[in-house]
Design a protein around this motif. Structure first.
Motif, PDB file in Angstrom:
ATOM      1  N   ILE A 258       0.839  -1.208   0.000  1.00 41.77           N
ATOM      2  CA  ILE A 258       0.000   0.000   0.000  1.00 41.77           C
ATOM      3  C   ILE A 258       0.863   1.243   0.000  1.00 41.77           C
ATOM      4  N   ASP A 259       1.871   1.251   0.840  1.00 36.62           N
ATOM      5  CA  ASP A 259       2.761   2.408   0.941  1.00 36.62           C
ATOM      6  C   ASP A 259       3.481   2.649  -0.379  1.00 36.62           C
ATOM      7  N   ARG A 260       3.833   1.564  -1.057  1.00 40.36           N
ATOM      8  CA  ARG A 260       4.579   1.686  -2.304  1.00 40.36           C
ATOM      9  C   ARG A 260       3.686   2.101  -3.480  1.00 40.36           C
ATOM     10  N   GLN A 261       2.481   1.538  -3.547  1.00 41.14           N
ATOM     11  CA  GLN A 261       1.609   1.742  -4.710  1.00 41.14           C
ATOM     12  C   GLN A 261       0.684   2.946  -4.566  1.00 41.14           C
ATOM     13  N   HIS A 262       0.406   3.342  -3.322  1.00 40.87           N
ATOM     14  CA  HIS A 262      -0.545   4.439  -3.101  1.00 40.87           C
ATOM     15  C   HIS A 262       0.046   5.442  -2.101  1.00 40.87           C
ATOM     16  N   PRO A 263       1.204   6.006  -2.422  1.00 34.94           N
ATOM     17  CA  PRO A 263       1.885   6.890  -1.460  1.00 34.94           C
ATOM     18  C   PRO A 263       1.076   8.157  -1.175  1.00 34.94           C
ATOM     19  N   TYR A 264       1.262   8.650   0.026  1.00 32.82           N
ATOM     20  CA  TYR A 264       0.699   9.925   0.474  1.00 32.82           C
ATOM     21  C   TYR A 264      -0.827   9.933   0.522  1.00 32.82           C
ATOM     22  N   THR A 265      -1.422   8.749   0.562  1.00 31.31           N
ATOM     23  CA  THR A 265      -2.859   8.649   0.778  1.00 31.31           C
ATOM     24  C   THR A 265      -3.121   8.320   2.241  1.00 31.31           C
ATOM     25  N   GLU A 266      -4.369   8.431   2.665  1.00 32.06           N
ATOM     26  CA  GLU A 266      -4.709   8.067   4.034  1.00 32.06           C
ATOM     27  C   GLU A 266      -4.481   6.585   4.271  1.00 32.06           C
ATOM     28  N   TRP A 267      -4.733   5.772   3.227  1.00 31.48           N
ATOM     29  CA  TRP A 267      -4.453   4.336   3.355  1.00 31.48           C
ATOM     30  C   TRP A 267      -2.963   4.097   3.587  1.00 31.48           C
ATOM     31  N   ALA A 268      -2.141   4.842   2.864  1.00 30.03           N
ATOM     32  CA  ALA A 268      -0.691   4.678   3.015  1.00 30.03           C
ATOM     33  C   ALA A 268      -0.249   5.081   4.416  1.00 30.03           C
ATOM     34  N   ARG A 269      -0.828   6.147   4.951  1.00 35.02           N
ATOM     35  CA  ARG A 269      -0.469   6.590   6.300  1.00 35.02           C
ATOM     36  C   ARG A 269      -0.777   5.505   7.322  1.00 35.02           C
ATOM     37  N   LYS A 270      -2.000   4.956   7.261  1.00 31.20           N
ATOM     38  CA  LYS A 270      -2.372   3.913   8.222  1.00 31.20           C
ATOM     39  C   LYS A 270      -1.560   2.635   7.998  1.00 31.20           C
ATOM     40  N   ALA A 271      -1.294   2.326   6.730  1.00 29.44           N
ATOM     41  CA  ALA A 271      -0.534   1.110   6.432  1.00 29.44           C
ATOM     42  C   ALA A 271       0.898   1.216   6.931  1.00 29.44           C
ATOM     43  N   LEU A 272       1.480   2.409   6.877  1.00 33.88           N
ATOM     44  CA  LEU A 272       2.875   2.569   7.274  1.00 33.88           C
ATOM     45  C   LEU A 272       3.064   2.313   8.765  1.00 33.88           C
ATOM     46  N   ILE A 273       2.158   2.814   9.598  1.00 38.96           N
ATOM     47  CA  ILE A 273       2.293   2.561  11.036  1.00 38.96           C
ATOM     48  C   ILE A 273       2.007   1.094  11.350  1.00 38.96           C
ATOM     49  N   MET A 274       1.084   0.486  10.587  1.00 39.36           N
ATOM     50  CA  MET A 274       0.808  -0.929  10.788  1.00 39.36           C
ATOM     51  C   MET A 274       1.969  -1.789  10.304  1.00 39.36           C
ATOM     52  N   GLN A 275       2.654  -1.336   9.267  1.00 37.85           N
ATOM     53  CA  GLN A 275       3.848  -2.047   8.809  1.00 37.85           C
ATOM     54  C   GLN A 275       4.916  -2.042   9.896  1.00 37.85           C
ATOM     55  N   ALA A 276       5.104  -0.888  10.543  1.00 37.67           N
ATOM     56  CA  ALA A 276       6.068  -0.803  11.645  1.00 37.67           C
ATOM     57  C   ALA A 276       5.673  -1.750  12.773  1.00 37.67           C
ATOM     58  N   PHE A 277       4.372  -1.773  13.094  1.00 36.48           N
ATOM     59  CA  PHE A 277       3.875  -2.637  14.165  1.00 36.48           C
ATOM     60  C   PHE A 277       4.079  -4.110  13.830  1.00 36.48           C
ATOM     61  N   ALA A 278       3.706  -4.506  12.604  1.00 36.31           N
ATOM     62  CA  ALA A 278       3.824  -5.906  12.205  1.00 36.31           C
ATOM     63  C   ALA A 278       5.288  -6.345  12.191  1.00 36.31           C
ATOM     64  N   SER A 279       6.178  -5.488  11.713  1.00 33.51           N
ATOM     65  CA  SER A 279       7.601  -5.833  11.689  1.00 33.51           C
ATOM     66  C   SER A 279       8.144  -5.998  13.107  1.00 33.51           C
ATOM     67  N   TYR A 280       7.723  -5.108  14.002  1.00 34.18           N
ATOM     68  CA  TYR A 280       8.160  -5.221  15.397  1.00 34.18           C
ATOM     69  C   TYR A 280       7.686  -6.530  16.015  1.00 34.18           C
ATOM     70  N   ARG A 281       6.411  -6.840  15.829  1.00 32.12           N
ATOM     71  CA  ARG A 281       5.867  -8.072  16.402  1.00 32.12           C
ATOM     72  C   ARG A 281       6.536  -9.312  15.815  1.00 32.12           C
ATOM     73  N   GLY A 282       7.008  -9.189  14.577  1.00 29.85           N
ATOM     74  CA  GLY A 282       7.681 -10.314  13.938  1.00 29.85           C
ATOM     75  C   GLY A 282       9.166 -10.395  14.248  1.00 29.85           C
ATOM     76  N   GLY A 283       9.665  -9.458  15.039  1.00 29.20           N
ATOM     77  CA  GLY A 283      11.074  -9.484  15.425  1.00 29.20           C
ATOM     78  C   GLY A 283      12.014  -8.893  14.396  1.00 29.20           C
ATOM     79  N   ASP A 284      11.472  -8.257  13.358  1.00 33.57           N
ATOM     80  CA  ASP A 284      12.314  -7.598  12.366  1.00 33.57           C
ATOM     81  C   ASP A 284      12.469  -6.144  12.809  1.00 33.57           C
ATOM     82  N   TYR A 285      13.358  -5.930  13.753  1.00 34.38           N
ATOM     83  CA  TYR A 285      13.452  -4.621  14.404  1.00 34.38           C
ATOM     84  C   TYR A 285      14.013  -3.540  13.485  1.00 34.38           C
ATOM     85  N   ASP A 286      14.898  -3.916  12.567  1.00 31.63           N
ATOM     86  CA  ASP A 286      15.423  -2.920  11.632  1.00 31.63           C
ATOM     87  C   ASP A 286      14.309  -2.400  10.726  1.00 31.63           C
TER      88      ASP A 286
END
Length: 302
Positions: A88-116
């Motif tokens: 979503i962030d890549r295909q639909h940048p600067y949209t409200e969907w992209a904003r929400k997806a970006l924070i969820m991407q950070a959350f999902a990566s953290y929960r998966g142990g991909d801290y970088d």
């Protein structure tokens, strides 16, 4: 909405996407998949084969991708969830969907142990949306991503330093956020870890009778980390090192600062016994600028 309760993040995001009905989502997906299968039928085999599912993921509208990402989160498929939000962030940048997806991407990566990946997504979120309602959460993810990587005190403590930096930034920028209390707690832990590393190195020098190097390390604990649990031992070790160097006045002053702030500490009992065994006792070193400053720092931190 803390990281300890991921369902809160998912539920909040589902509310955001609630305008998309299940039937509409299925219809959109079916349309895209149908187009994908039609295209695949026109392609020859071998290297030109088209991955139909990958094509669907590239062409699904953002709301469909978002809900798929949430479903993956709920099912524990964290890697797949991250990919959906990243798409979503890549295909639909600067949209409200992209904003929400970006924070969820950070959350999902953290929960998966991909801290970088979590830190990268969270930092990008902050750079794009510094004043949004989820900016404190992004700062929090950055701090936690480093916090989870703090090693034992015998190893390099750069992750503890990064944790302290991130948690302090969160508290300074968003003092009233719901994450501030936990950030304050983890800041204390990180600082104690950094002070512990200084003590480890200081003891190493002390054991090898490199007293000046040891004194510098112990003084650094008192100067920089006066609010940590390491400061009691640091003052006791200063007493020991100064006495070994023949600097009895400094040894007495160190013990005095220790006794004024931690009169019931076993470290103070040891320091007192060391001096008393040689006909000395703790003596106020307030006339010395460093000891006066040290006393004020510790009293102010207690």
């Amino acid at each position: 909405m803390g990281l300890g309760d991921p369902q809160n993040m998912i539920d909040t995001s589902r509310h955001f996407a609630g305008s998309i009905t299940k039937a509409a989502r299925l219809g959109l997906t079916a349309t895209v998949l149908g187009a994908a299968f039609g295209l695949a039928g026109c392609m020859s085999g071998g290297d030109n084969d088209v991955n139909v599912l990958a094509l669907a993921a590239e062409t699904d509208p953002p709301d469909v991708l978002y809900n798929q990402g949430l479903a993956n989160l709920e099912g524990g498929r964290l890697g797949e969830a991250s990919k959906k939000f990243e798409a979503i962030d890549r295909q639909h940048p600067y949209t409200e969907w992209a904003r929400k997806a970006l924070i969820m991407q950070a959350f999902a990566s953290y929960r998966g142990g991909d801290y970088d990946a979590a830190e990268t997504a969270a930092k990008r979120y902050i750079s794009l949306y510094p004043d949004s309602e989820d900016a404190p959460y992004a700062e929090y993810i950055i701090g936690l991503s480093h916090y989870r990587q703090i090693p034992d005190v015998t190893r390099d403590q750069k992750q503890a330093a990064y944790t302290a930096q991130a948690m302090r930034a969160l508290m300074e920028r968003f003092p009233d956020t719901m994450y501030a209390d936990d950030a304050r707690s983890k800041l204390r832990i990180a600082r104690d870890q950094l002070a512990g590393k200084e003590m480890l190195v200081g003891r190493y020098y002390l054991e090898r009778r490199d007293y000046l190097a040891a004194v510098n390390r112990f003084k650094n604990v008192v100067d920089v980390y006066p609010d940590t649990r390491q400061v009691e031992e640091a003052l006791a070790r200063l007493t020991e090192a100064y006495y070994a160097m023949g600097l009895t006045r400094e040894a007495q002053a160190s013990a005095s600062v220790l006794g004024q702030n931690f009169p019931d500490s076993p470290w103070y009992r040891d320091s007192y016994a060391l001096l008393q065994g040689h006909g000395l006792e703790p003596r106020d070193g307030s006339s010395d600028s460093w000891f006066a400053a040290a006393t004020k720092k510790i009293v102010g931190a207690s």
